[in-house]
Design an enzyme around this catalytic site. Sequence first.
Site, PDB file in Angstrom:
ATOM      1  N   SER A   1     -15.470  -8.253   1.131  1.00 18.13           N
ATOM      2  CA  SER A   1     -15.637  -9.268   0.089  1.00 18.13           C
ATOM      3  C   SER A   1     -15.773 -10.679   0.637  1.00 18.13           C
ATOM      4  O   SER A   1     -16.578 -11.470   0.131  1.00 18.13           O
ATOM      5  CB  SER A   1     -14.458  -9.214  -0.877  1.00 18.13           C
ATOM      6  OG  SER A   1     -13.225  -9.452  -0.206  1.00 18.13           O
TER       7      SER A   1
ATOM      8  N   CYS B   1       0.800  -1.227   0.000  1.00 19.71           N
ATOM      9  CA  CYS B   1       0.000   0.000   0.000  1.00 19.71           C
ATOM     10  C   CYS B   1       0.829   1.272   0.000  1.00 19.71           C
ATOM     11  O   CYS B   1       0.286   2.366   0.147  1.00 19.71           O
ATOM     12  CB  CYS B   1      -0.946  -0.009   1.201  1.00 19.71           C
ATOM     13  SG  CYS B   1      -2.119  -1.389   1.179  1.00 19.71           S
TER      14      CYS B   1
ATOM     15  N   LYS C   1      -8.837  -0.250  10.238  1.00 19.46           N
ATOM     16  CA  LYS C   1      -8.770  -1.262   9.185  1.00 19.46           C
ATOM     17  C   LYS C   1      -7.816  -2.355   9.635  1.00 19.46           C
ATOM     18  O   LYS C   1      -6.630  -2.106   9.853  1.00 19.46           O
ATOM     19  CB  LYS C   1      -8.287  -0.644   7.876  1.00 19.46           C
ATOM     20  CG  LYS C   1      -8.196  -1.658   6.721  1.00 19.46           C
ATOM     21  CD  LYS C   1      -7.718  -0.969   5.455  1.00 19.46           C
ATOM     22  CE  LYS C   1      -7.578  -1.954   4.303  1.00 19.46           C
ATOM     23  NZ  LYS C   1      -7.092  -1.310   3.065  1.00 19.46           N
TER      24      LYS C   1
ATOM     25  N   TYR D   1     -21.322  -5.064  -1.063  1.00 16.76           N
ATOM     26  CA  TYR D   1     -21.548  -5.587  -2.408  1.00 16.76           C
ATOM     27  C   TYR D   1     -22.971  -6.106  -2.552  1.00 16.76           C
ATOM     28  O   TYR D   1     -23.420  -6.364  -3.670  1.00 16.76           O
ATOM     29  CB  TYR D   1     -20.537  -6.689  -2.714  1.00 16.76           C
ATOM     30  CG  TYR D   1     -19.105  -6.230  -2.543  1.00 16.76           C
ATOM     31  CD1 TYR D   1     -18.463  -5.519  -3.556  1.00 16.76           C
ATOM     32  CD2 TYR D   1     -18.409  -6.470  -1.364  1.00 16.76           C
ATOM     33  CE1 TYR D   1     -17.163  -5.076  -3.402  1.00 16.76           C
ATOM     34  CE2 TYR D   1     -17.102  -6.023  -1.194  1.00 16.76           C
ATOM     35  CZ  TYR D   1     -16.485  -5.322  -2.212  1.00 16.76           C
ATOM     36  OH  TYR D   1     -15.209  -4.865  -2.045  1.00 16.76           O
TER      37      TYR D   1
ATOM     38  N   LYS E   1     -13.348  -1.623   9.399  1.00 18.71           N
ATOM     39  CA  LYS E   1     -13.274  -2.618   8.330  1.00 18.71           C
ATOM     40  C   LYS E   1     -12.424  -3.792   8.801  1.00 18.71           C
ATOM     41  O   LYS E   1     -11.298  -3.562   9.272  1.00 18.71           O
ATOM     42  CB  LYS E   1     -12.662  -1.986   7.078  1.00 18.71           C
ATOM     43  CG  LYS E   1     -12.504  -2.954   5.902  1.00 18.71           C
ATOM     44  CD  LYS E   1     -11.834  -2.274   4.713  1.00 18.71           C
ATOM     45  CE  LYS E   1     -11.674  -3.270   3.560  1.00 18.71           C
ATOM     46  NZ  LYS E   1     -10.981  -2.676   2.407  1.00 18.71           N
TER      47      LYS E   1
ATOM     48  N   ARG F   1       0.447  -7.481   5.082  1.00 22.32           N
ATOM     49  CA  ARG F   1       0.202  -6.070   5.416  1.00 22.32           C
ATOM     50  C   ARG F   1       0.071  -5.849   6.916  1.00 22.32           C
ATOM     51  O   ARG F   1      -0.434  -4.819   7.349  1.00 22.32           O
ATOM     52  CB  ARG F   1      -1.049  -5.591   4.674  1.00 22.32           C
ATOM     53  CG  ARG F   1      -0.830  -5.580   3.170  1.00 22.32           C
ATOM     54  CD  ARG F   1      -2.054  -5.187   2.399  1.00 22.32           C
ATOM     55  NE  ARG F   1      -1.751  -5.189   0.964  1.00 22.32           N
ATOM     56  CZ  ARG F   1      -2.660  -5.360   0.012  1.00 22.32           C
ATOM     57  NH1 ARG F   1      -3.923  -5.535   0.331  1.00 22.32           N
ATOM     58  NH2 ARG F   1      -2.302  -5.363  -1.254  1.00 22.32           N
TER      59      ARG F   1
END
Length: 309
Positions: free
Chosen positions: A256, A111, A177, A295, A230, A199
Site C-alpha cells: 500500500s 496478528c 514478510k 493495487y 513483502k 509487530r
Amino acid sequence: MVRETPLSPSDFIYPVFVTGGRGERQPIPSMPGQSRLSVDQLPREASELRSLDIPAILLFGLPETKDAVGSGAWQTDGIVQQAVQALKDAQPELVVITDVCLCEYTDHGHCGVLNDDGSVANDESVELLAQTALSQAAAGADVIAPSDMMDGRVGAIRRSLDHGGFEDRTLLAYSAKFASGFYGPFRDAADSAPQFGDRRGYQMDPANGREAMRAIARDLAEGADMVMVKPALAYLDLVREARQRFDAPLAAYNVSGEYAMLKAAAANGWIDEERVVLETLTGIRRAGADLILTYHAKEAARWLARRSG
C-alpha cells in the site's frame, strides 16, 4: 522483439478490502482509487477482473465486531467467508485467495492472541489460524495465504486442510514478510493498526536477508506451494535471491505504501503515472517474481491492453 521481461495482466493478483453492509464502496483516502467494498459489490468486481484478464483476487475482511482472540476470522458466516461464496458464485474461474491473519479481527490489532504480558502467544495463535484457514477453504477459497508470521503456521495449516478434506487447496505463504514502514495505508484501510507496541516481535527485521532465505526454506519444507516476499520495492534483492535459490512459484507484494507514493507523485504532476507504474511492475518481474500482488492491477491491465492493441 528483443524484450527480455514480459509483463501481463496474468501476472497480477488484485487485493480487495471487504466490509459489511450493502451497496458500500467506501473510498480509502490514503489509497486513491481503492475502496472498501460490501459483499454485494464483489460480483461486479469479479466480472471486471475477468474482463481485464486478471486471474486472481486477494481478500481482506473488515468484521463488524472484534474481540481479543479474533473469533470473526473463522466464523462460517464471517465477512471473508461470505465474500468467497459470492465471488465463486459469480465467477467460478476467478482464483480466490484468502489472507489468513487475526489482526483485522482482534480488538488489539496484533496478528495473534496475547499473553498476559502483551506478547503474542505463538502456539495458541497457530491453532486459531489453522481453524481460520479451514473455514475459508470450506467456503470455497482456492488459495490460502497465511500472513501472520507465527512460527510453524504453514505446517499446521497444511495438516488442518489435509485432515479436513482440502488436500487440493494451495498454500501461498507470506514467508519473508518484513516489519516495514510501507504498510501504513493498508492499516488505515483494514483498520488493523496495533493498539499498542508494534509487530517487530514476529515480522522480520528489514536488515536480515539471510534470515529471509531461511524462512522461505522453512515454509517450503512445511508444505507451502508458493512463497512471497513483502514488501517488494525495497526488497528486490531478496526477490532475486529467492528466485535463484528456490524452485517454487514466487510472489512479491507491491504494498500500500508503495502504491500511495506513486499515486501522490502522479497527483502532483511529478511523474508520468502510467510509465512509472508499468516500469515498477516490470522491475518486480525482472527481479524474479512470477506473481505480483498490486493495487495497480486494474489500471496496469488497461494500459497494457491499450499498448498491445
